[in-house]
Design a protein around this motif. Structure first.
Motif, mmCIF file in Angstrom:
data_model
loop_
_atom_site.group_PDB
_atom_site.id
_atom_site.type_symbol
_atom_site.label_atom_id
_atom_site.label_comp_id
_atom_site.label_asym_id
_atom_site.label_seq_id
_atom_site.Cartn_x
_atom_site.Cartn_y
_atom_site.Cartn_z
ATOM 1 N N THR A 129 -3.293 3.576 4.952
ATOM 2 C CA THR A 129 -3.609 3.710 3.536
ATOM 3 C C THR A 129 -4.953 4.399 3.399
ATOM 4 N N TYR A 140 -8.761 7.247 6.418
ATOM 5 C CA TYR A 140 -7.635 6.330 6.319
ATOM 6 C C TYR A 140 -7.970 5.016 7.024
ATOM 7 N N VAL A 179 -0.428 5.522 0.234
ATOM 8 C CA VAL A 179 -0.317 6.173 1.538
ATOM 9 C C VAL A 179 -0.833 7.600 1.488
ATOM 10 N N HIS A 202 0.814 -1.219 0.000
ATOM 11 C CA HIS A 202 0.000 0.000 0.000
ATOM 12 C C HIS A 202 0.848 1.270 0.000
#
Length: 245
Positions: free
Chosen positions: A222, A231, A210, A206
């Motif tokens: 992520t 997130y 980010v 990931h």
């Protein structure tokens, strides 16, 4: 506690073959039986408490037939169980872990199928991922949902695996997130797993998502693909960190 004794008093005064058990009592008994079947049998046979038989519990546990994958019936049950949650109670953590099982084949007399092969929930995926889909499974990967501000604990699905890789976890994880976010309207804020190499590599995949303008040494979060304003944070659970340190 008062409710439990009220139910016991009601059951003691009713005929043995005409008893009706309250759903809360059924859930309590299923929980005890899952932790220790021998203890449940001892309590039931002692006559101290009036409890449903193991056959009754089995009927409730097998309300729908469990199969590898994210099953429609299971998802509908989760939606029904969480429809009363509101605001911050809808935040959940998605945990996943791989557990060792005994490799063996079992014949299901109801479906005439052999159970025990690797299975990622989709025949096309099995063919694409595994060299030989008839390989016996040695592990089970389970996805569990836990509430952040609620008592929610729910197994979303499981998969029969062998030598699981980060690339196999990736589509399964995001499929689970899509189900929770889109179908169940539950807000995934974190993912928790142990420190297995496949899990660490899965997190590293990931890096491009980010959302940072600079490179990071450790990928700890992520963007939630199904809710870009939020997130998903990655955690390794403390017991495994202590064990492997």
């Amino acid at each position: 506690m008062d409710f439990f004794w009220q139910q016991q008093n009601k059951l003691l005064s009713s005929p043995k073959f005409g008893r009706r058990y309250h759903p809360h009592l059924i859930c309590f008994c299923v929980s005890i039986h899952a932790k220790s079947p021998s203890v449940y049998r001892e309590l039931s046979s002692s006559g101290v408490l009036v409890l449903p038989s193991e056959r009754v519990l089995r009927d409730y546990r097998n309300f729908f037939k469990p199969n590898p994958g994210f099953r429609k019936e299971n998802i509908e049950k989760l939606c029904d169980a969480t429809k009363q949650l509101f605001d911050c109670q809808r935040y959940v953590v998605l945990s996943f872990d791989e557990m060792k099982i005994q490799s063996n084949l079992v014949f299901d007399k109801h479906t005439n199928e052999l159970i025990g092969f690797v299975d990622l929930g989709d025949e096309d995926v099995n063919t694409a991922v595994f060299d030989t889909p008839t390989t016996l499974a040695s592990h089970v990967l389970a996805f569990m949902v836990r509430g952040v501000a609620s008592d929610l604990k729910y197994i979303l699905g499981y998969f029969s695996t062998q030598s699981l890789t980060s690339f196999q976890i990736m589509p399964l994880f995001w499929k689970a997130v899509s189900i929770l976010e889109v179908t169940c309207n539950l807000w995934v804020c974190a993912a928790v797993s142990d420190g297995a190499s496949s899990n660490r590599k899965f997190y590293e995949l990931h890096a491009s998502l980010v959302g940072e303008n600079y490179s990071v040494d450790v990928v700890h979060r992520t963007i939630n693909l199904f809710a870009p304003s939020r997130y998903i944070y990655f955690f390794s659970d403390a017991p495994h960190l202590i064990k492997t340190s």
